[in-house]
Design a protein around this motif. Structure first.
Motif, PDB file in Angstrom:
ATOM      1  N   GLU A 125       0.838  -1.205   0.000  1.00 18.63           N
ATOM      2  CA  GLU A 125       0.000   0.000   0.000  1.00 18.63           C
ATOM      3  C   GLU A 125       0.876   1.261   0.000  1.00 18.63           C
ATOM      4  OE1 GLU A 125      -2.371  -0.591   3.489  1.00 18.63           O
ATOM      5  OE2 GLU A 125      -3.729  -2.013   2.488  1.00 18.63           O
ATOM      6  N   ARG A 126       1.940   1.268   0.806  1.00 17.35           N
ATOM      7  CA  ARG A 126       2.855   2.417   0.857  1.00 17.35           C
ATOM      8  C   ARG A 126       3.514   2.682  -0.496  1.00 17.35           C
ATOM      9  NH1 ARG A 126       4.522   0.163   5.722  1.00 17.35           N
ATOM     10  NH2 ARG A 126       6.490  -0.552   4.824  1.00 17.35           N
ATOM     11  N   HIS A 127       3.613   1.646  -1.297  1.00 14.80           N
ATOM     12  CA  HIS A 127       4.254   1.772  -2.612  1.00 14.80           C
ATOM     13  C   HIS A 127       3.224   1.820  -3.738  1.00 14.80           C
ATOM     14  CE1 HIS A 127       8.449   1.575  -1.327  1.00 14.80           C
ATOM     15  NE2 HIS A 127       7.985   0.831  -0.346  1.00 14.80           N
ATOM     16  N   GLN A 128       2.045   2.330  -3.405  1.00 10.43           N
ATOM     17  CA  GLN A 128       0.978   2.621  -4.371  1.00 10.43           C
ATOM     18  C   GLN A 128       0.374   1.406  -5.071  1.00 10.43           C
ATOM     19  OE1 GLN A 128       3.994   4.863  -4.734  1.00 10.43           O
ATOM     20  NE2 GLN A 128       2.927   5.786  -3.000  1.00 10.43           N
ATOM     21  N   PHE A 129       0.397   0.253  -4.437  1.00  3.08           N
ATOM     22  CA  PHE A 129      -0.340  -0.893  -4.954  1.00  3.08           C
ATOM     23  C   PHE A 129      -1.779  -0.767  -4.476  1.00  3.08           C
ATOM     24  CE2 PHE A 129       3.861  -2.429  -5.603  1.00  3.08           C
ATOM     25  CZ  PHE A 129       3.782  -3.380  -6.604  1.00  3.08           C
ATOM     26  N   ASP A 130      -2.711  -1.035  -5.372  1.00  2.00           N
ATOM     27  CA  ASP A 130      -4.134  -0.983  -5.065  1.00  2.00           C
ATOM     28  C   ASP A 130      -4.708  -2.396  -5.083  1.00  2.00           C
ATOM     29  OD1 ASP A 130      -4.334   1.885  -4.973  1.00  2.00           O
ATOM     30  OD2 ASP A 130      -4.187   1.877  -7.161  1.00  2.00           O
ATOM     31  N   TYR A 131      -5.759  -2.593  -4.313  1.00  4.90           N
ATOM     32  CA  TYR A 131      -6.440  -3.889  -4.321  1.00  4.90           C
ATOM     33  C   TYR A 131      -7.191  -4.053  -5.634  1.00  4.90           C
ATOM     34  CZ  TYR A 131      -5.056  -4.283   0.494  1.00  4.90           C
ATOM     35  OH  TYR A 131      -4.293  -4.375   1.635  1.00  4.90           O
ATOM     36  N   CYS A 132      -7.242  -5.279  -6.111  1.00  3.60           N
ATOM     37  CA  CYS A 132      -7.894  -5.573  -7.383  1.00  3.60           C
ATOM     38  C   CYS A 132      -8.490  -6.978  -7.307  1.00  3.60           C
ATOM     39  CB  CYS A 132      -6.890  -5.483  -8.534  1.00  3.60           C
ATOM     40  SG  CYS A 132      -5.520  -6.682  -8.448  1.00  3.60           S
ATOM     41  N   ASN A 143      -9.044 -16.508   1.265  1.00  4.39           N
ATOM     42  CA  ASN A 143      -7.729 -16.470   1.905  1.00  4.39           C
ATOM     43  C   ASN A 143      -6.709 -15.658   1.120  1.00  4.39           C
ATOM     44  OD1 ASN A 143      -8.338 -18.335   4.139  1.00  4.39           O
ATOM     45  ND2 ASN A 143      -8.715 -19.735   2.458  1.00  4.39           N
ATOM     46  N   SER A 144      -7.124 -15.120  -0.028  1.00  5.94           N
ATOM     47  CA  SER A 144      -6.212 -14.361  -0.884  1.00  5.94           C
ATOM     48  C   SER A 144      -6.724 -12.953  -1.117  1.00  5.94           C
ATOM     49  CB  SER A 144      -6.067 -15.040  -2.251  1.00  5.94           C
ATOM     50  OG  SER A 144      -5.358 -16.246  -2.153  1.00  5.94           O
ATOM     51  N   LEU A 145      -5.780 -12.037  -1.215  1.00  7.40           N
ATOM     52  CA  LEU A 145      -6.047 -10.677  -1.674  1.00  7.40           C
ATOM     53  C   LEU A 145      -5.117 -10.417  -2.847  1.00  7.40           C
ATOM     54  CD1 LEU A 145      -6.305  -8.800   1.742  1.00  7.40           C
ATOM     55  CD2 LEU A 145      -8.176  -9.370   0.182  1.00  7.40           C
ATOM     56  N   PHE A 146      -5.578  -9.593  -3.755  1.00  6.77           N
ATOM     57  CA  PHE A 146      -4.815  -9.304  -4.966  1.00  6.77           C
ATOM     58  C   PHE A 146      -4.558  -7.803  -5.027  1.00  6.77           C
ATOM     59  CE2 PHE A 146      -7.551 -12.947  -5.527  1.00  6.77           C
ATOM     60  CZ  PHE A 146      -6.635 -13.917  -5.897  1.00  6.77           C
ATOM     61  N   MET A 147      -3.362  -7.445  -5.460  1.00  9.36           N
ATOM     62  CA  MET A 147      -2.982  -6.048  -5.537  1.00  9.36           C
ATOM     63  C   MET A 147      -2.262  -5.812  -6.857  1.00  9.36           C
ATOM     64  SD  MET A 147      -1.648  -5.492  -1.607  1.00  9.36           S
ATOM     65  CE  MET A 147      -1.923  -3.715  -1.542  1.00  9.36           C
ATOM     66  N   THR A 148      -2.324  -4.577  -7.331  1.00 10.75           N
ATOM     67  CA  THR A 148      -1.685  -4.241  -8.594  1.00 10.75           C
ATOM     68  C   THR A 148      -1.234  -2.786  -8.578  1.00 10.75           C
ATOM     69  OG1 THR A 148      -1.891  -4.518 -11.000  1.00 10.75           O
ATOM     70  CG2 THR A 148      -3.765  -3.519  -9.851  1.00 10.75           C
ATOM     71  N   ARG A 149      -0.291  -2.491  -9.433  1.00 13.39           N
ATOM     72  CA  ARG A 149       0.198  -1.120  -9.569  1.00 13.39           C
ATOM     73  C   ARG A 149       0.570  -0.884 -11.016  1.00 13.39           C
ATOM     74  NH1 ARG A 149       5.295   2.118  -6.887  1.00 13.39           N
ATOM     75  NH2 ARG A 149       5.499   3.487  -8.678  1.00 13.39           N
ATOM     76  N   LEU A 150       0.138   0.265 -11.528  1.00 10.81           N
ATOM     77  CA  LEU A 150       0.563   0.669 -12.848  1.00 10.81           C
ATOM     78  C   LEU A 150       2.021   1.121 -12.763  1.00 10.81           C
ATOM     79  CD1 LEU A 150      -2.553   2.659 -14.093  1.00 10.81           C
ATOM     80  CD2 LEU A 150      -1.881   0.318 -14.684  1.00 10.81           C
ATOM     81  N   ILE A 151       2.773   0.846 -13.800  1.00 15.69           N
ATOM     82  CA  ILE A 151       4.178   1.241 -13.849  1.00 15.69           C
ATOM     83  C   ILE A 151       4.286   2.508 -14.692  1.00 15.69           C
ATOM     84  CG2 ILE A 151       6.522   0.569 -14.520  1.00 15.69           C
ATOM     85  CD1 ILE A 151       5.270  -1.161 -12.256  1.00 15.69           C
TER      86      ILE A 151
END
Length: 153
Positions: A125-132, A143-151
Motif C-alpha cells: 500500500e505504501r508503494h501505491q499498490f491498489d487492491y484488485c 484467503n487471498s487478496l490481490f494487488m496491482t500497480r501501474l508502472i
C-alpha cells in the motif's frame, strides 16, 4: 546491501525460501498457498533476486512475466534477522525499476488475507499498490487478496 540475480543454489537462499513456504502452509489452507518452491522458481518466465550484505542473505524477491507488459511479484521475503531494516522496501523498489526497464505496464501480486500478511499489505500500500480482483490464473479465494500497480514510464 547488494541485490543480484540468484541461481537458487546457495544454502542461505534455500533456507529463506524453505522458511517462506513453511510459513505459507502454517497460515493458509494448502489450496490457498500460491508460493512457489525452488524448482518452480527456476522457470524461464521467472527472475529471482537475492539481497545480501557481507554474504548474509537478507531477503529475496522474484518477478514472473505474465505477458510482455504484466509482471507478478513472487516469493517476497525478508530474513527474520533483517526485518524492520528496509530490506523489503529496497527489494520492492528494485523490482519496480526492473519492471519499468522491461516495459511492463503493470505489476501485480497475490498475498494472504490473514493478519499474518498485514505488514506485507501495508508495504505494498505504501508503494501505491491498489487492491484488485484476481488476475492471471487466480480465482476468488477468501484467503487471498490481490494487488496491482501501474508502472509509470
Amino acid at each position: 546491501m547488494d541485490i543480484m540475480i540468484d541461481d537458487l543454489q546457495g544454502s542461505g537462499v534455500i533456507e529463506l525460501l524453505q522458511a517462506h513456504l513453511a510459513d505459507m502452509y502454517a497460515t493458509s489452507p494448502p489450496e490457498s498457498v500460491h508460493a512457489l518452491d525452488i524448482e518452480a522458481l527456476k522457470h524461464p518466465s521467472i527472475t529471482f533476486w537475492c539481497a545480501k550484505q557481507a554474504d548474509i542473505v537478507l531477503g529475496c524477491v522474484a518477478i514472473k512475466q505474465l505477458t510482455p507488459t504484466h509482471g507478478e511479484i513472487k516469493s517476497m521475503r525478508t530474513a527474520a534477522t533483517a526485518r524492520n531494516q528496509g530490506v523489503a522496501s529496497t527489494l520492492l523498489l528494485h523490482i519496480l525499476d526492473v519492471a519499468k526497464s522491461r516495459g511492463y505496464q503493470r505489476l501485480s501480486l497475490e498475498t494472504g488475507s490473514m493478519d499474518f500478511f498485514a505488514s506485507a499489505r501495508r508495504l505494498y500500500e505504501r508503494h501505491q499498490f491498489d487492491y484488485c480482483g484476481p488476475f492471471s490464473d487466480y480465482e476468488l479465494d477468501p484467503n487471498s487478496l490481490f494487488m496491482t500497480r501501474l508502472i509509470e514510464r
